[in-house]
Design a protein around this motif. Structure first.
Motif, short mmCIF file in Angstrom:
data_model
loop_
_atom_site.label_atom_id
_atom_site.label_comp_id
_atom_site.label_asym_id
_atom_site.label_seq_id
_atom_site.Cartn_x
_atom_site.Cartn_y
_atom_site.Cartn_z
N SER A 81 75.45 69.10 64.86
CA SER A 81 75.29 69.40 63.43
C SER A 81 74.17 70.42 63.19
O SER A 81 73.32 70.64 64.04
N GLU A 82 74.19 70.99 62.00
CA GLU A 82 73.13 71.90 61.60
C GLU A 82 71.78 71.20 61.63
O GLU A 82 70.78 71.78 62.03
N ALA A 83 71.76 69.94 61.20
CA ALA A 83 70.51 69.18 61.20
C ALA A 83 69.96 69.02 62.62
O ALA A 83 68.75 69.12 62.84
N GLN A 84 70.84 68.78 63.59
CA GLN A 84 70.41 68.66 64.98
C GLN A 84 69.85 69.99 65.49
O GLN A 84 68.87 70.01 66.24
N ILE A 85 70.46 71.08 65.10
CA ILE A 85 69.99 72.40 65.51
C ILE A 85 68.59 72.65 64.96
O ILE A 85 67.67 73.04 65.68
N LEU A 86 68.40 72.43 63.66
CA LEU A 86 67.10 72.67 63.05
C LEU A 86 66.03 71.72 63.59
O LEU A 86 64.88 72.11 63.79
N ALA A 87 66.40 70.47 63.84
CA ALA A 87 65.43 69.50 64.38
C ALA A 87 64.96 69.93 65.77
O ALA A 87 63.77 69.87 66.08
N ALA A 88 65.88 70.38 66.61
CA ALA A 88 65.51 70.84 67.96
C ALA A 88 64.58 72.04 67.87
O ALA A 88 63.57 72.11 68.59
N LEU A 89 64.91 72.98 66.99
CA LEU A 89 64.05 74.15 66.83
C LEU A 89 62.66 73.74 66.36
O LEU A 89 61.65 74.20 66.89
#
Length: 155
Positions: free
Chosen positions: A109-117
């Motif tokens: 998900s987009e949320a997972q992408i932003l959290a990893a970043l």
């Protein structure tokens, strides 16, 4: 595509989301979506979200040896890849600028992408601060530089 200079990850995401909503409203029936895999895109590795998010960071101390190897070692546990500003297999910037982005985009998900970043960038900046201290820059000056320049990247 949405690009934006600044320090707030959500700001550029919000711009991207607004643009996607407009485009999707113009497509009869909306974008092709799968209940199991999310948005179906032209590139199979982007199926799910279709979003590739990256951050350009100047890391002169961690890249002082002319390579991105230290940055890659820090980013790997967060599932992040490091590349040059020209994309995969390109050199880092002369000033130590690197492009950091999640390695995986498939079915996340987009949320997972932003959290990893966010988590990865936080760790990279802290290691950049440590490298200032290791170079003999006193604690107060290193922390001041960190607080005034680096922490703004995470607001």
């Amino acid at each position: 595509m949405a690009m934006q200079k600044g320090t707030i990850l959500n700001a550029v995401f919000d711009r991207l989301k607004a643009a996607i909503d407009i485009v999707e409203d113009l497509i009869p029936g909306g974008c092709a979506k799968s209940q199991d895999f999310g948005v179906v895109t032209s590139c199979p590795t982007n199926m799910g979200t279709g979003m590739r998010a990256s951050v350009h960071l100047q890391l002169p101390n961690l890249t002082a040896d002319g390579t991105d190897q230290k940055v890659k070692a820090i980013c790997k546990p967060f599932g992040l890849g490091v590349r040059g500003l020209g994309g995969e297999h390109t050199p880092i910037g002369e000033d130590g600028t690197v492009d950091i982005s999640p390695s995986a985009r498939f079915c996340i998900s987009e949320a997972q992408i932003l959290a990893a970043l966010y988590k990865g960038i936080d760790k990279v900046w802290k290691e950049e601060l440590k490298s200032y201290l290791n170079r003999g820059i006193n604690q107060a000056n290193a922390e001041a530089k960190y607080k005034t320049t680096l922490l703004k990247k995470l607001e």
